[in-house]
Design an enzyme around this catalytic site. Structure first.
Site, short mmCIF file in Angstrom:
data_model
loop_
_atom_site.label_atom_id
_atom_site.label_comp_id
_atom_site.label_asym_id
_atom_site.label_seq_id
_atom_site.Cartn_x
_atom_site.Cartn_y
_atom_site.Cartn_z
N ASP A 42 37.28 44.81 29.78
CA ASP A 42 37.33 45.23 30.83
C ASP A 42 38.38 46.66 30.04
O ASP A 42 39.19 46.50 29.10
CB ASP A 42 38.40 44.43 31.24
N GLU B 119 33.44 41.60 10.31
CA GLU B 119 33.77 40.83 9.31
C GLU B 119 32.87 39.30 9.12
O GLU B 119 32.72 38.48 8.07
CB GLU B 119 35.19 39.64 9.34
#
Length: 679
Positions: A217, A266
């Site tokens: 956002d 990751e």
């Protein structure tokens, strides 16, 4: 969360693909308004769980969840009090885990909203800041300033918040804090390392729970550089948005997202993200879509466009060019939780370049019925959606658009919830607010909330919801829900390389045509005239096009065929489109966006009846329209009598079950009644 091998087969795009998002269709859920499982009038996670089969049948690839975190709802959940929990009115973390598992079992990925520009004023850190003295580490996590004037009684600057009213609010000890949006949404200070660490922990928390991606956002406003003497509102408005603006799209915001990208990478596959960045310059927006940044950025240009062929082409071309530079794929959006639904926007007079939010002024004026053509708006919305779904890149759908919902305008002042209404006023950019696109969905024809829940809804639903409910449209030929399901099915079958070629032998005036790999042709008429185009025959001749006014005499082109005709001649087609009608022609399939009649000359043909080899417009093949499926297929002329006389064969085609139109269809006696063709 690792997806088990047995679950991976459920995904249209392989579960371990790092690029699953590039051409995914993502369905946005506004949780409070999707489905209510406990009858309290508020949508919840268990309501979403109950509708997973609906989402799977619709044919989308992923679900994007608007905020579901603990919140005082000063901004519909975008005022987050705790980033690592679920609002108890919406569910629990256990509910979230079950929802995530059910979505993945159904082959649907999960994207969640994250709100990093500001928190709720109820967040533990902001409450700590209020209890702490000036200059304390707690206050440094937010943006506090001393005021001007003899006693600091004047705000540090005359800035206006996005929802109206001042952007600075004074606290009890005399300091002021910055809130770009509502007063209950204090801005984070992203120069503070605690804020960086807090969000890194939050990203890992949700990724470990199975979240596949994040919608970020206000992604372009995190980094701020505020001088000791702040510029005025007028001075700031005159500053360029070039990476040096004090609060918008600063270059160093990309350093934040480089940190996030390291976290995303990751995981296997890497988590993805998409930026909400309202920027006029596509080149600046493309920076957020680079692989070392968030990876994708919303393209909101179509949200601001009129239903206009030239505007659509310019926007599509510009954004595809920027994608080529960033290495990302584009995103296409026609509706979301912040704008007037596109079925309503397209029924209003065009903006013609005027800087305004389409629909806001009309709603503020009382939504006068004589200023909107609702049927035309829906027809255009269906056509625009098929354009969107034919484009390379990701398509983002907003809950309820698959039902053809219009904006709800029947909301009294005492029923409104959007802070825009309370802070901005009718003359603000958002007018009376965004509640009209956030009204809970209608699932059934009746009931206290049309099947949303068992006892009412948190926003009022109009009576016309009955006719556009899921129950009213499910399995009904010609319904918008049927159109979406079939279009999404075809998109999944036809999806190929992320390329697009404009077909300028067809594109002319208000008609826009482009091709995708694999024989996929998209043709849309954006104008008020009828249009016809005869594709060249086996010799590959250029198209000859003609147009005529609706309701008037049909114009004739060089091919001598009227614009009202539709047929096939030696694998050459004449296609007639009314305004807002769209043909997405695949190998063997054409999907119009609304019910239309097949005309041969002045004869209106209902289905296959009345078509005979040798009739005008009919040579080796004829075009048959299935009004239930909104599908056309080609019937070999020597099989036509068999098709007409064999009821079991006819019923199989006219039935409610969808068919693969690119493959020969067998009647009970084993004879094919259709064959593939190349559009």
């Amino acid at each position: 969360m690792t997806i088990a091998p047995a679950e991976q087969s459920q995904f249209r795009i392989p579960a371990d693909s790092p690029d699953w998002w590039r051409q995914a269709v993502v369905y946005q859920i506004y949780p409070r308004s999707f489905a209510d499982s406990n009858g309290d009038g508020i949508g919840d996670l268990r309501g979403i769980i109950s509708r997973v089969p609906y989402l799977k049948e619709l044919g989308v690839d992923a679900v994007w969840l608007s905020p579901f975190y603990p919140s005082e709802l000063a901004d519909g959940g975008y005022d987050v009090a705790d980033y690592r929990d679920v609002d108890p009115r919406i569910g629990t973390l256990d509910d979230f885990d079950e929802m995530s598992a059910r979505l993945h079992e159904a082959g649907l990925r999960l994207i969640v909203d994250i709100v990093p520009n500001h928190s709720s004023d109820q967040h533990r850190w902001f409450q700590e800041a209020l209890r702490s003295p000036k200059g304390s580490p707690a206050r440094d996590r937010y943006i506090f300033r001393d005021g001007l004037g003899e006693h600091g009684e004047i705000a540090p600057a005359d800035w206006t918040a996005s929802f109206g009213g001042p952007a600075w609010t004074r606290v009890s000890d005399g300091q002021w804090y910055l809130h770009t949006f509502a007063v209950e949404q204090p801005d984070w200070n992203w120069k503070n390392p605690d804020v960086h660490a807090e969000f890194i922990e939050t990203l890992r928390f949700w990724a470990d729970r199975g979240v596949d991606g994040f919608r970020v956002d206000v992604a372009n406003a995190l980094a701020k550089d505020l001088p000791e003497v702040l510029p005025s509102k007028a001075e700031m408005a005159a500053m360029p948005i070039d990476g040096t603006h004090p609060i918008i799209d600063r270059d160093e915001v990309q350093d934040i997202y480089a940190e996030w990208r390291a976290v995303f990478n990751e995981y296997h596959p890497p988590r993805t993200a998409v930026a909400e960045a309202w920027l006029d310059d596509p080149a600046r927006r493309a920076r957020y879509a680079r692989p070392e940044s968030l990876g994708q950025a919303f393209n909101f240009d179509l949200l601001m466009a009129d239903f206009d062929a030239a505007q659509f082409r310019r926007i599509i071309a510009a954004n595809l060019e920027q994608c080529a530079l960033s290495g990302s794929s584009s995103t296409w959006v026609l509706s979301n939780h912040d704008v007037v639904r596109h079925a309503t926007r397209y029924g209003l007079a065009p903006l013609d370049g005027r800087k305004a939010k389409q629909g806001a002024e009309w709603i503020a004026a009382g939504a006068p019925a004589d200023r909107i053509d609702r049927e035309l708006g829906l027809r255009r919305a269906r056509a625009a959606t098929l354009v969107e779904l034919a484009l390379p890149g990701s398509a983002y759908l907003y809950q309820g658009e698959e039902l053809g919902l219009h904006e709800v305008t029947e909301i009294a002042a005492d029923q409104r919830q959007d802070p825009v209404f309370f802070h901005g006023g009718a003359d603000a950019y958002d007018g009376l607010g965004r509640d009209g696109c956030r009204v809970p969905l209608p699932w059934t024809r009746g009931g206290s909330s049309f099947g949303f829940g068992s006892d009412g809804a948190h926003l009022p639903q109009p009576s016309w919801f009955s006719g556009v409910s899921v129950e009213a449209e499910d399995g009904v030929g010609g319904s918008t829900l049927s159109l979406y399901r079939e279009a999404l099915r075809l998109r999944g079958e036809l999806e190929g390389a992320e390329t697009l070629d404009w077909d300028d032998s067809i594109s002319t005036g208000d008609v826009l045509a482009f091709r995708r790999p694999g024989g996929w042709l998209c043709v849309t008429n954006f104008g008020p005239r009828r249009w016809s185009c005869r594709r060249g025959g086996a010799g590959g001749q250029r198209a000859a096009c003609a147009g005529g006014r609706r309701g008037g005499a049909a114009a004739r082109g060089d091919d001598g065929l009227a614009a009202s005709e539709l047929g096939f001649r030696d694998r050459a087609s004449l296609q007639a489109l009314d305004e807002g009608v769209h043909l997405a022609a695949a190998v063997g399939a054409v999907i119009p966006s609304r019910q239309s009649e097949l005309r041969l000359g002045d004869q209106i043909v209902d289905g296959p009846a009345g078509l005979h080899p040798g009739d005008e417009g009919v040579d080796e093949r004829v075009d048959v329209v299935n009004p239930v499926l909104h599908a056309r297929t080609v019937v070999e002329a020597d099989r036509l009598d068999l098709f007409k006389s064999d009821r079991s064969c006819r019923d199989r085609f006219w039935g409610l079950q969808a068919h693969d139109l690119s493959q020969p269809r067998q009647c009970d006696h084993g004879d094919p009644v259709s064959a593939p063709f190349s559009a």
